[in-house]
Design a protein around this motif. Structure first.
Motif, short mmCIF file in Angstrom:
data_model
loop_
_atom_site.label_atom_id
_atom_site.label_comp_id
_atom_site.label_asym_id
_atom_site.label_seq_id
_atom_site.Cartn_x
_atom_site.Cartn_y
_atom_site.Cartn_z
N THR A 183 0.83 -1.21 0.00
CA THR A 183 0.00 0.00 0.00
C THR A 183 0.86 1.25 0.00
OG1 THR A 183 -1.76 -1.15 1.20
CG2 THR A 183 -1.79 1.25 1.26
N GLU A 217 -11.13 2.61 -9.95
CA GLU A 217 -11.12 1.41 -9.11
C GLU A 217 -10.54 1.72 -7.74
OE1 GLU A 217 -8.89 -1.40 -11.31
OE2 GLU A 217 -10.43 -1.72 -12.86
N GLY A 218 -9.53 2.63 -7.71
CA GLY A 218 -8.93 3.00 -6.43
C GLY A 218 -9.89 3.75 -5.52
N SER A 221 -11.51 1.48 -3.14
CA SER A 221 -10.62 0.70 -2.29
C SER A 221 -11.12 0.70 -0.85
CB SER A 221 -9.20 1.28 -2.36
OG SER A 221 -8.35 0.68 -1.40
N SER A 222 -10.73 -0.33 -0.12
CA SER A 222 -11.08 -0.41 1.31
C SER A 222 -10.16 0.44 2.17
CB SER A 222 -11.02 -1.87 1.78
OG SER A 222 -9.72 -2.41 1.56
N ASP A 223 -9.06 0.91 1.60
CA ASP A 223 -8.10 1.75 2.32
C ASP A 223 -8.43 3.22 2.00
OD1 ASP A 223 -5.79 3.22 3.16
OD2 ASP A 223 -4.66 1.35 3.16
N LEU A 226 -5.84 5.26 -0.04
CA LEU A 226 -5.86 5.08 -1.49
C LEU A 226 -7.03 5.84 -2.11
CD1 LEU A 226 -4.94 1.29 -1.84
CD2 LEU A 226 -3.52 3.25 -2.44
N GLN A 227 -8.17 5.85 -1.43
CA GLN A 227 -9.31 6.62 -1.93
C GLN A 227 -8.96 8.11 -2.03
OE1 GLN A 227 -12.25 5.48 1.06
NE2 GLN A 227 -13.35 4.26 -0.46
N CYS A 230 -6.33 8.70 -4.89
CA CYS A 230 -6.92 8.53 -6.23
C CYS A 230 -7.83 9.70 -6.58
CB CYS A 230 -7.71 7.22 -6.29
SG CYS A 230 -6.67 5.73 -6.35
#
Length: 448
Positions: A183, A217-218, A221-223, A226-227, A230
């Motif tokens: 990550t 797609e990011g 994300s579950s993180d 990253l959201q 992105c």
């Protein structure tokens, strides 16, 4: 007898003076230091005082002091030192020169003692190397030149080591998609991409490489880190880049961003998503129309009501104000008959965006005045500008909103006092004066 001894000593001194002057005249072209003889006027056992040039051999350099010290055979002294020949003892003695004595403080002495010392052999070797480098005769008479083809081949190899932006982005995307990347590594990739996509060509190239789909797609994300990253890269890529804006809307980016705003997210993520939405809608009426038809104002109103700190409220109001203002500017520019056909098309697209009517229907005429309750001057300024922009469709509600009218009176008195303070310190047209002008303009519109 005493008189004859004095004459003999005087004759010896005269012979020594002539001999030394002959040495100075014959060797003056080799060195700046000459042999000088000065009469001793201070008395004592000093007969003569001289300054001699250093020997060119390997000599031990003596560091002079304020006191006279005897020079041993084979010793040399630094330039500028005082050297005397004691005719009674036949010994050479040395001490610091006048200029050296003048500046030779304890601080200078400590500095000199701390400097690295070099042996006479090392100094001689260094001087010899300098002379050899300066002497063309000591260099090789024949210089070798490499063939042109060989140089071209080396240059081509160097070019391979320089990555273009396209190569960098391809490498970054491969690293992001690698199953072995952590990550932290993906976050680092997104940081580099955000820097690159500020250039219009790089943002378009990223879309062609499939980077836009990767960012979407990011966002799922579950993180949350990253959201956030992105959304930041997406907002930077679409900013003032029509081709990327069109591609993003066609890829469903607007729906994804609105869905994220409609669901509970950490504050850093929500701020970056709002940034991406504002960048996507700016100067893009096609996206604005889709924003309205997909319930964008309703999503923002719910987010506005849920925000207690005012940070998100200010960002939302600023985005709405920008959308209203750019449509007004396009409409005013439409009065110029010299504009081309592309402007006519932009006018047609903006006419399909019924933003003002939607703002009134979704309750924004009563939502925006709530931002005036903030203690931040910047938040109040943004709210006043938005209220003025929405005045054509919200005047009736403004006039019936007792809370708004009371806030305007209170704020005007408060900022008038601040304006007086600005004038005292010499700021006649300060920031608080601009806020007073906004309040006055809004009050004039309401009273009409």
């Amino acid at each position: 007898m005493h008189q004859m001894s004095s004459r003999a000593a005087g004759g010896a001194a005269l012979l020594l003076l002539l001999h030394c002057c002959h040495i100075a005249s014959t060797r003056g072209h080799k060195s700046d230091s000459a042999l000088a003889v000065m009469e001793n006027t201070g008395g004592g056992d000093e007969e003569e005082e001289v300054t001699v040039e250093e020997d060119e051999g390997d000599l031990e350099v003596v560091q002079p002091t304020e006191e006279w010290q005897t020079l041993q055979p084979g010793q040399a002294v630094p330039a500028g030192s005082h050297v005397r020949l004691n005719l009674q003892t036949g010994q050479r003695e040395v001490r610091l020169g006048e200029e050296q004595l003048k500046y030779w403080t304890q601080e200078h002495r400590e500095t000199e003692e701390s400097r690295p010392s070099f042996s006479p052999t090392e100094l001689k070797r260094a001087m010899k190397k300098i002379k050899e480098d300066m002497n063309p005769a000591s260099k090789d008479q024949q210089q070798t030149f490499r063939p042109l083809e060989e140089l071209k081949k080396d240059m081509a190899q160097l070019d391979l080591l320089v990555e273009t932006d396209v190569q960098i982005m391809r490498r970054l995307l491969e690293s992001f998609n690698s199953s072995e990347s952590t990550t932290e590594q993906r976050l680092s990739v997104l940081m580099e991409l955000e820097y690159l996509v500020h250039q219009v060509d790089n943002a378009q190239t990223l879309c062609w490489m499939g980077g836009l789909q990767l960012l979407l797609e990011g966002l799922n994300s579950s993180d949350f880190r990253l959201q956030q990253s992105c959304a930041f890269v997406l907002g930077s890529a679409v900013s003032s880049n029509p081709l990327v804006q069109v591609k993003a809307v066609e890829s469903g980016a607007l729906q994804t961003l609105l869905t994220m705003l409609a669901t509970a997210q950490p504050l850093p993520v929500t701020k970056k998503v709002l940034f991406a939405v504002a960048s996507l809608l700016r100067n893009f009426p096609y996206a604005q129309r889709h924003f309205l038809t997909h319930g964008g104002l309703q999503v923002l109103s719910e987010l506005f009501r849920a925000d207690g700190g005012g940070v998100l409220r200010t960002r939302i109001v600023t985005m709405l104000y920008d959308m209203i203002s750019e449509k007004e500017l396009i409409s005013q520019a439409g009065l110029d008959l010299g504009l081309d056909a592309t402007h006519e098309e932009r006018l047609r697209q903006y006419s399909a965006v019924s933003l003002q009517g939607e703002l009134r229907e979704k309750g924004w005429c009563s939502l925006v005045p709530q931002l005036l309750e903030s203690t931040e001057h910047d938040y109040r300024e943004k709210a006043l500008r938005a209220l003025l922009a929405m005045a054509p469709v919200c005047l009736d509600q403004y006039r019936s909103d007792g809370s708004l009218l009371g806030s305007l009176l209170s704020l005007r008195e408060q900022y008038l006092e601040m304006v007086q303070s600005e004038m005292i310190v010499g700021e006649e047209n300060g920031y608080f004066g601009e806020i007073v002008e906004l309040i006055n303009a809004l009050q004039v519109k309401i009273k009409r």
